[in-house]
Design an enzyme around this catalytic site. Structure first.
Site, PDB file in Angstrom:
ATOM      1  N   GLU A 159     -11.952   5.282   5.421  1.00 27.28           N
ATOM      2  CA  GLU A 159     -11.604   5.941   6.687  1.00 27.28           C
ATOM      3  C   GLU A 159     -12.558   6.122   7.505  1.00 27.28           C
ATOM      4  O   GLU A 159     -13.320   7.412   7.365  1.00 27.28           O
ATOM      5  CB  GLU A 159     -10.501   6.922   6.080  1.00 27.28           C
ATOM      6  CG  GLU A 159      -9.240   6.392   5.520  1.00 27.28           C
ATOM      7  CD  GLU A 159      -8.564   7.588   4.705  1.00 27.28           C
ATOM      8  OE1 GLU A 159      -8.958   8.780   4.842  1.00 27.28           O
ATOM      9  OE2 GLU A 159      -7.677   7.136   3.889  1.00 27.28           O
TER      10      GLU A 159
ATOM     11  N   PHE B  41      -1.262   6.803  12.255  1.00 25.65           N
ATOM     12  CA  PHE B  41      -1.401   8.083  12.107  1.00 25.65           C
ATOM     13  C   PHE B  41      -2.992   8.709  12.686  1.00 25.65           C
ATOM     14  O   PHE B  41      -3.341   9.816  12.498  1.00 25.65           O
ATOM     15  CB  PHE B  41      -1.968   8.112  10.422  1.00 25.65           C
ATOM     16  CG  PHE B  41      -3.064   7.066   9.816  1.00 25.65           C
ATOM     17  CD1 PHE B  41      -4.275   7.169  10.428  1.00 25.65           C
ATOM     18  CD2 PHE B  41      -2.219   5.998   9.218  1.00 25.65           C
ATOM     19  CE1 PHE B  41      -5.036   6.245   9.971  1.00 25.65           C
ATOM     20  CE2 PHE B  41      -3.383   5.113   8.929  1.00 25.65           C
ATOM     21  CZ  PHE B  41      -4.601   5.282   9.414  1.00 25.65           C
TER      22      PHE B  41
ATOM     23  N   TYR C 180     -16.595  30.033  47.129  1.00 28.11           N
ATOM     24  CA  TYR C 180     -15.812  28.617  46.496  1.00 28.11           C
ATOM     25  C   TYR C 180     -14.685  29.146  45.706  1.00 28.11           C
ATOM     26  O   TYR C 180     -13.704  28.701  45.700  1.00 28.11           O
ATOM     27  CB  TYR C 180     -16.791  27.920  45.834  1.00 28.11           C
ATOM     28  CG  TYR C 180     -17.835  26.805  46.696  1.00 28.11           C
ATOM     29  CD1 TYR C 180     -17.676  26.965  47.971  1.00 28.11           C
ATOM     30  CD2 TYR C 180     -18.756  26.094  45.902  1.00 28.11           C
ATOM     31  CE1 TYR C 180     -18.474  26.232  48.864  1.00 28.11           C
ATOM     32  CE2 TYR C 180     -19.374  25.298  46.711  1.00 28.11           C
ATOM     33  CZ  TYR C 180     -19.453  25.263  48.058  1.00 28.11           C
ATOM     34  OH  TYR C 180     -20.041  24.610  48.735  1.00 28.11           O
TER      35      TYR C 180
ATOM     36  N   ASN D 230       1.574  11.675   5.697  1.00 25.70           N
ATOM     37  CA  ASN D 230       0.835  10.852   6.846  1.00 25.70           C
ATOM     38  C   ASN D 230       1.457  11.176   8.326  1.00 25.70           C
ATOM     39  O   ASN D 230       2.512  10.825   8.354  1.00 25.70           O
ATOM     40  CB  ASN D 230       1.165   9.466   6.364  1.00 25.70           C
ATOM     41  CG  ASN D 230      -0.370   8.747   6.632  1.00 25.70           C
ATOM     42  OD1 ASN D 230      -1.039   9.079   7.316  1.00 25.70           O
ATOM     43  ND2 ASN D 230      -0.406   7.596   5.700  1.00 25.70           N
TER      44      ASN D 230
ATOM     45  N   HIS E 232      -3.774  16.602  -2.475  1.00 27.35           N
ATOM     46  CA  HIS E 232      -3.831  16.445  -1.098  1.00 27.35           C
ATOM     47  C   HIS E 232      -3.899  18.076  -0.509  1.00 27.35           C
ATOM     48  O   HIS E 232      -4.365  18.302   0.848  1.00 27.35           O
ATOM     49  CB  HIS E 232      -3.175  15.518  -0.248  1.00 27.35           C
ATOM     50  CG  HIS E 232      -3.892  14.281  -0.477  1.00 27.35           C
ATOM     51  ND1 HIS E 232      -3.892  13.679  -1.520  1.00 27.35           N
ATOM     52  CD2 HIS E 232      -4.106  13.324   0.722  1.00 27.35           C
ATOM     53  CE1 HIS E 232      -4.339  12.417  -1.381  1.00 27.35           C
ATOM     54  NE2 HIS E 232      -4.538  12.039  -0.064  1.00 27.35           N
TER      55      HIS E 232
ATOM     56  N   ARG F  49     -11.993  29.947  47.913  1.00 27.71           N
ATOM     57  CA  ARG F  49     -11.622  28.821  48.818  1.00 27.71           C
ATOM     58  C   ARG F  49     -11.328  27.854  48.208  1.00 27.71           C
ATOM     59  O   ARG F  49     -10.508  26.887  48.638  1.00 27.71           O
ATOM     60  CB  ARG F  49     -12.890  28.476  49.685  1.00 27.71           C
ATOM     61  CG  ARG F  49     -12.550  27.561  50.963  1.00 27.71           C
ATOM     62  CD  ARG F  49     -13.719  27.148  51.801  1.00 27.71           C
ATOM     63  NE  ARG F  49     -15.005  27.784  51.653  1.00 27.71           N
ATOM     64  CZ  ARG F  49     -16.212  27.177  51.736  1.00 27.71           C
ATOM     65  NH1 ARG F  49     -16.194  26.031  52.133  1.00 27.71           N
ATOM     66  NH2 ARG F  49     -17.194  27.635  51.485  1.00 27.71           N
TER      67      ARG F  49
ATOM     68  N   TYR G 278       0.760  -1.127   0.136  1.00 30.77           N
ATOM     69  CA  TYR G 278       0.005   0.058  -0.024  1.00 30.77           C
ATOM     70  C   TYR G 278       0.768   1.110   0.045  1.00 30.77           C
ATOM     71  O   TYR G 278       1.864   1.357   0.851  1.00 30.77           O
ATOM     72  CB  TYR G 278      -1.106   0.153   1.273  1.00 30.77           C
ATOM     73  CG  TYR G 278      -1.527   1.208   1.400  1.00 30.77           C
ATOM     74  CD1 TYR G 278      -2.780   1.690   0.591  1.00 30.77           C
ATOM     75  CD2 TYR G 278      -1.223   2.334   2.326  1.00 30.77           C
ATOM     76  CE1 TYR G 278      -3.512   2.930   0.641  1.00 30.77           C
ATOM     77  CE2 TYR G 278      -2.003   3.611   2.333  1.00 30.77           C
ATOM     78  CZ  TYR G 278      -3.041   3.846   1.423  1.00 30.77           C
ATOM     79  OH  TYR G 278      -3.809   5.048   1.626  1.00 30.77           O
TER      80      TYR G 278
END
Length: 497
Positions: free
Chosen positions: A410, A326, A278, A194, A82, A281, A52
């Protein structure tokens, strides 16, 4: 000198490399690792074995075989297809951190990226040739594909780099430095884009901010307690010994030191107040919980910084593994946790600011002696409240969502890139929230004179008063907030005790 791919980098290390106060390089061992991985990929290509991303398409196209002759074009096409990020550019510092983290991961020798390509990245880091990277477009799994594509476009002569504060085309910058664009080899494009370096760089920047702001939160709280003439008994060591969370123990210890030798604390000894609210404190419990979240994020980020996060991982010429290193979930969850923790620091700060305006225990209403004609500090608390609520809206965990991508290949993603960006937005808002509390607290302490505060608090008041005078009658106090916020951004307040 730090060694890429060999040494374990800390968060402080990578920040120092980015700032130029530390150097990092390759040595013989790291170069050997890189060259072996490069050779392993070359053998895979020569063997014609299907692997791959080396001789197949990507994502849902993983079943499409690519010829030996087309493997280089495959990698080039990957990067240009990309690089589709949108939005404003991320800060130049974040881009530089991405580059350093990417070099460190690639130099471990499992990614098949060439020595020449890694050395070019190091050259760009050293010469401050920093790519322009858009802030939006990563889903935080399959790596930070879009932002990393923009990050590496300059390696092949495309995209933009920073010329001081201006984005400029890469080509003339490369020419100026006498270098040519590089050609991608098998798997190089995939190895470069990646990974989780976009998420990681945002986490590193956030950790640097949050570390200072956590300490400033304690100082700001101590100043408010001084102005309110609250009690320091909630910070006693004995109380936190029996509920020993690390963050609350550290905060309580710091609060005692910040309030040490304060004359305002003595005034509380004979008063008839049994308990403070609070927000005064419970500072150790609230700030301490945020400290715990910070420590968790830091631990996760340092592990990620020293990891290999691309895919597939090349173990040898005979073995490569398609896995999920990844996937950004391991960073997305602690980033979302830290976002909530940072927002809560602002939430409790706003409550302390509000208490100082109520006109109780010797303080005038709205911290002005002539209220009515003057609004005093009424409206800055509106600004604080608005920022606190904005931060609350940013607390929805991005990691709780997942939208399938790549035609379902994915099908679960982390959205960790959004987690990292949101945390930094919350921290930036926090600067202004603390600026308002510090302004209020300094004003409140003025009404306690001639009583003296602790030395560190007196120094903080002097710093504020160097640019922001005590409020007598209404003036443009919006500018005062901005001045104090800038002091915070420049780390002018002493916060270590």
């Amino acid at each position: 000198m730090l060694i890429y791919g060999i040494d374990r980098f800390s968060i402080d290390d990578i920040l120092a490399i980015a700032q130029g106060t530390k150097k990092a390089k390759l040595n013989k061992k790291s170069k050997t690792q890189i060259l072996k991985s490069q050779d392993d990929v070359a053998q895979i290509v020569a063997s014609d074995r299907t692997v791959y991303g080396i001789n197949t398409g990507f994502g849902p196209l993983c079943d499409t075989k690519i010829s030996k002759e087309e493997t280089a074009q495959l990698q080039h096409n990957l990067i240009i297809s990309h690089a589709v990020g949108v939005g404003k550019p991320i800060d130049k510092k974040i881009s530089k951190l991405m580059m350093i983290a990417k070099v460190h991961a690639l130099s471990k020798g499992y990614s098949g990226v060439s020595l020449e390509m890694i050395e070019r990245l190091i050259f760009m880091i050293d010469k401050d040739i920093i790519p322009v990277v858009p802030e939006q477009g990563s889903v935080g799994a399959s790596g930070d594909l879009a932002p990393l594509s923009h990050l590496v476009l300059p390696l092949i002569g495309l995209g933009k780099v920073w010329d001081k504060d201006t984005p400029t085309d890469t080509a003339p910058v490369l020419k100026k430095h006498g270098i040519e664009p590089l050609k991608l080899g098998p798997k190089e494009g995939l190895g470069l884009i990646n990974g989780t370096q976009f998420i990681l760089a945002h986490a590193i920047v956030a950790l640097e901010k949050m570390n200072y702001l956590l300490n400033l939160a304690d100082l700001s709280a101590a100043m408010s307690i001084e102005a309110y003439r609250g009690s320091k008994s909630p910070f006693k060591k004995e109380l936190h010994k029996i509920r020993p969370f690390r963050g609350s123990k550290k905060t309580a210890s710091r609060m005692l030191k910040l309030l040490n030798h304060s004359e305002n604390m003595k005034a509380h000894e004979n008063c008839n107040r049994v308990q403070d609210p609070y927000s005064m404190r419970c500072v150790p419990q609230v700030h301490g919980a945020s400290r715990n979240a910070y420590e968790h994020l830091k631990e996760m980020a340092e592990t990620e910084l020293n990891s290999v996060t691309d895919n597939p991982i090349v173990l040898s010429a005979e073995e490569s593994v398609s896995g999920g290193n990844f996937h950004g979930q391991l960073m997305a969850l602690p980033l979302d946790y830290a976002t909530l923790a940072a927002a809560e620091l602002g939430n409790i700060s706003d409550r302390r600011s509000y208490l100082l305006l109520e006109g109780k225990f010797g303080l005038p209403r709205l911290l002005t002696e002539s209220s009515g004609l003057n609004s005093g500090f009424m409206i800055p608390q509106y600004t604080s409240a608005a920022l606190v609520t904005e931060n609350k809206t940013l607390c929805f965990p991005a990691s709780a969502d997942s939208i399938p991508t790549s035609l379902g290949q994915e099908d679960h993603v982390s959205m960790g890139s959004i987690s990292g960006r949101k945390l930094n937005r919350v921290l930036d808002n926090l600067v202004n929230i603390f600026a308002i509390e510090l302004m209020f607290a300094a004003q409140g302490i003025e009404f306690r004179r001639p009583a003296k505060s602790s030395l560190i608090i007196e120094e903080a008041i002097a710093l504020i008063r160097s640019e922001v005078p005590k409020l007598e009658d209404d003036r443009l106090i919006g500018e005062d907030i901005l001045k104090i916020a800038e002091m915070i951004r420049q780390r002018k307040f002493k916060v270590e005790v």
